[in-house]
Enzyme design. Structure first.
Site, PDB file in Angstrom:
ATOM      1  N   GLU A 297       0.633  -1.280   0.010  1.00  0.00           N
ATOM      2  CA  GLU A 297      -0.021  -0.244   0.343  1.00  0.00           C
ATOM      3  C   GLU A 297       0.572   1.367   0.284  1.00  0.00           C
ATOM      4  O   GLU A 297       0.907   2.307  -0.179  1.00  0.00           O
ATOM      5  CB  GLU A 297      -0.935  -0.178   0.939  1.00  0.00           C
ATOM      6  CG  GLU A 297      -2.043  -1.039   0.956  1.00  0.00           C
ATOM      7  CD  GLU A 297      -1.449  -2.522   1.191  1.00  0.00           C
ATOM      8  OE1 GLU A 297      -1.062  -2.889   1.190  1.00  0.00           O
ATOM      9  OE2 GLU A 297      -2.485  -3.322   0.905  1.00  0.00           O
TER      10      GLU A 297
ATOM     11  N   HIS B 133     -11.771  -6.462   7.887  1.00  0.00           N
ATOM     12  CA  HIS B 133     -12.158  -5.516   6.951  1.00  0.00           C
ATOM     13  C   HIS B 133     -13.466  -4.423   7.036  1.00  0.00           C
ATOM     14  O   HIS B 133     -14.421  -3.651   6.379  1.00  0.00           O
ATOM     15  CB  HIS B 133     -13.039  -6.903   5.927  1.00  0.00           C
ATOM     16  CG  HIS B 133     -12.131  -7.816   5.522  1.00  0.00           C
ATOM     17  ND1 HIS B 133     -11.970  -9.233   6.662  1.00  0.00           N
ATOM     18  CD2 HIS B 133     -10.895  -8.120   4.007  1.00  0.00           C
ATOM     19  CE1 HIS B 133     -10.297  -9.686   5.600  1.00  0.00           C
ATOM     20  NE2 HIS B 133     -10.775  -8.991   4.572  1.00  0.00           N
TER      21      HIS B 133
END
Ligand SMILES: Cc1ncc(C[n+]2csc(CCOP(=O)(O)OP(=O)(O)O)c2C)c(N)n1
Length: 693
Positions: free
Chosen positions: A429, A497
């Protein structure tokens, strides 16, 4: 032919010597005068590092070369043409120069109109690497996809110390550069120390070049950065290799760091023997013996020394006469600004505007189609239209290409627009966001996907730095990027999540944040973000992606929603309810279940947020409930509440209430999750309590 003469023909040694002497003279005057007189408070000497940097600068002669450097790179800056007055006035914190007194003097940038661009440096070691990858990719994109011939042969260069090779940024960039064969040159200046930590703790054996010899797609050069001929030769070969598109290169040159890490560092961790050996390797002395008398006469050298000293003294005098930065301007340029004539005060470099990009027509009036689509399709179609109409727009992230995204928001886009415009990235990321920043600097519009909001964690440094670029450089640079990020609970939750934590990005200075609750807003907000001159986080709520409630007709290819304009789902007089994302539907249901008239406000964007709408409403209803999914402590509800208290206290008939997730991660078990996630019943109970206060 004499070897020295051959080298002399290729390199202008007098200019190299001049630049080194300038760098030295600045270090001297800072250490001997400006720091003791407290005119410079934070000093980083480049003593020992100069030769390689200046040689490298002399080889960066392509208009579109990009350089990502760090706090010890002032010699390079001087070699690239930074004026002496700017170089000394920035550490003196004076107005003007490259940050207008906002940043440390050795943290530089250079928009590079007709020469190399020096990307805005940052204080975080290692953060320079992934933006350099973005610049390298942009060179190839502009050359081969946009067919801009003037990008032919341009390269991206990144400078770092031996300590920086242990950072995430270094490895992330290396993966990207070598898997994509990008024109990136790593120049590692190995002085043996990261402050006091020896290089053997940064890479086994202390030599990154040796360890990377077997790394695929990477050419290695390794040598002595104090030896003029050797350094010049290795740097020439390195630059040429990358310019000829043979692949990325890592060149490591050893150098002594002749001073402490910064002025305050007394180098007590180095033995006397080490200090003596380092002094012997002073590149200035070595350059002098190399040049005098064969290339420069003794008197030419001493004339140059004297002349340079004078130049630097004059520059310091001139810098001293510069004014202090204006305190009234300190809040300027956190975001893009307009001039008094209404036009945008465009940054010199970064994003689409400096090169005069124009967009197709936009409209705030929806032109709805018949069928209702879900948010996933809303996003996909908006990306598709912008890809079609903006050749500078790129869409990427993990699994975004062939698979079409784990949430299917980029389905079939790679097939339609090709792998150069819609692509998968490596699993980093930091790499995704850092690369976006570099692509944006080079005039493109990156639209990156972070697979789940929680997984933006490794990109925190790049996200934070991206947001502050415009402010740090006083509007010289900006990196308008869009980061799409799904998160929040879904049919089931879990700590990984389902994280929302949007408030984190509201503290990240310089970022806009859009958080649509339905498909129509998703289209309008995403389009606005992709045409905006600021970086935007676009939050995609997982529970809404395919929710029936969130489905709306596609509002047309022109549709935009301006940021900072809330929408009212209901209008009434008894209470104001403020929500966003998945809480909006729940609030609507709660209001419908009760016999009352309420203003139900969907903020739609949290930065900027529509204060006026909320305050006007509260002044009418005299009561306010804020509902959010983020955790309570320092959640955005606290901010809204504080603003209401301050601006509308006298209108309140009850305390402002918040209903939020408690300060815990999202649990996996449904019973556990529903016990704490604000639901319809919890919301209606809260409304009733507040009404009967
Ligand atoms: C991410 C980060 N961690 C720690 C620091 C503090 N710090 C500043 S410079 C430095 C050492 C860097 O060494 P190196 O990369 O070898 O460069 P050099 O200073 O030797 O030129 C450290 C630990 C920082 N600036 N950024």
């Amino acid at each position: 032919m004499n070897e020295k003469v051959a080298v002399n023909e290729r390199i202008n040694w007098k200019e190299i010597a001049h630049a080194i002497l300038r760098s030295r003279a600045i270090d001297d005057i800072e250490e001997q005068k400006l720091v003791p007189e407290k005119k410079v408070l934070y000093q980083f000497s480049a003593r020992g590092h100069e030769l390689g940097q200046i040689l490298l600068a002399s080889l960066l002669n392509h208009k579109h070369d990009g350089v990502s450097a760090y706090y010890r790179s002032r010699p390079l800056m001087l070699g690239l043409g930074l004026s002496l007055e700017d170089a000394v006035s920035a550490p003196m914190m004076k107005s003007g120069s490259y940050s207008d007194g906002r940043d440390i003097g050795v943290v530089c940038n250079m928009p590079g109109e007709n020469g190399p661009t020096v990307l805005p440096m940052a204080g975080d070691v290692g953060s320079q690497y992934t933006p350099a990858v973005g610049w390298a990719q942009a060179i190839e994109y502009r050359r081969y996809i946009l067919n801009e011939d003037d990008y032919d042969g341009a390269i991206s260069v990144v400078l770092g110390g031996d300590g920086s090779v242990a950072t995430n940024g270094f490895w992330s960039s290396l993966t990207i550069a070598t898997t994509q064969n990008l024109p990136l040159l790593y120049y590692i200046e190995d002085n043996g120390y990261g402050i006091s930590v020896e290089s053997s703790l940064q890479t086994p054996g202390g030599n990154i070049a040796k360890n990377l010899y077997s790394f695929k797609n990477l050419r290695i050069f390794d040598g002595d950065g104090t030896n003029p001929e050797e350094a010049a030769d290795l740097l020439e070969q390195s630059v040429q290799y990358v310019r000829e598109r043979k692949g990325p290169v890592l060149v490591r040159l050893t150098v002594p760091r002749l001073n402490g890490h910064s002025y305050q560092d007394n180098q007590s961790y180095k033995s006397d023997k080490t200090l003596t050996q380092e002094k012997k390797r002073d590149p200035l002395g070595r350059l002098k013996s190399f040049l005098v008398p064969e290339i420069l006469s003794k008197s030419e050298w001493s004339g140059l020394e004297k002349e340079t000293k004078k130049e630097v003294e004059n520059a310091v005098d001139q810098a001293g006469k510069r004014g202090e930065p204006d305190p009234d301007s300190v809040k300027r340029y956190t975001f893009s600004e307009k001039k008094s004539d209404g036009s945008i005060d465009v940054q010199a470099k970064g994003g689409l505007l400096p090169e005069g990009h124009t967009f197709p027509e936009s409209s705030q009036t929806p032109e709805p189609e018949k069928a209702r689509i879900n948010i996933v399709e809303a996003i996909r179609r908006t990306l598709e239209y912008e890809l079609k109409t903006n050749p500078r727009l790129l869409v990427f992230g993990e699994d975004v290409g062939k698979k079409g995204g784990v949430h299917a928001a980029t389905m079939d886009l790679q097939t339609a627009f090709g792998q150069d415009r819609v692509f998968d990235t490596s699993l980093s990321e930091e790499g995704i966001i850092g690369r976006s920043v570099g692509l944006a600097y080079a005039g493109l519009m990156p639209v990156a996907e972070i697979q789940f909001r929680k997984y933006a964690d490794p990109a925190t440094e790049q996200l934070h730095n991206c947001g502050t670029i415009r402010w740090r450089t006083a509007n010289r640079f900006a990196a308008p990027v869009v980061v799409r990020m799904p998160g929040g609970f879904a049919k089931v939750g879990d700590p990984w999540h389902s994280l929302c934590n949007e408030v984190d990005f509201l503290h990240a200075v310089g970022w806009q944040l859009a958080f649509p609750s339905n498909a129509q807003d998703a289209v309008g907000l995403l389009r606005t973000a992709m045409r905006d001159n600021n970086p935007t986080i676009f939050f995609e709520h997982r529970n809404l992606l395919d929710a029936r409630w969130a489905r709306r007709p596609y509002p047309g290819d022109k549709y935009v929603v301006p940021f900072g304009e809330a929408s009212f789902l209901k209008e009434g007089n008894d209470i104001t309810i403020v929500a966003w994302g998945a809480m909006v539907e729940r609030c609507e249901e709660a209001v419908n279940s009760l016999d009352l008239s309420a203003d139900l406000i969907d903020l739609r964007t949290l930065m900027p947020w529509d204060k006026q709408a909320v305050l006007d409403s509260v002044k009418k209803t005299n009561r306010c409930l804020i509902v959010h999914e983020d955790t309570q402590t320092s959640g955005f509800g606290a901010e809204i509440s504080a603003v209401i208290m301050h601006e509308a206290f006298e209108w309140l008939d009850a305390p402002v209430e918040r209903l939020t997730f408690p300060d815990i991660p999202v649990p996996h078990n449904l019973g556990l999750m529903n016990a704490v996630l604000p639901g319809v019943e919890m919301i209606s109970n809260k409304i009733e309590q507040l009404l009967s206060y």
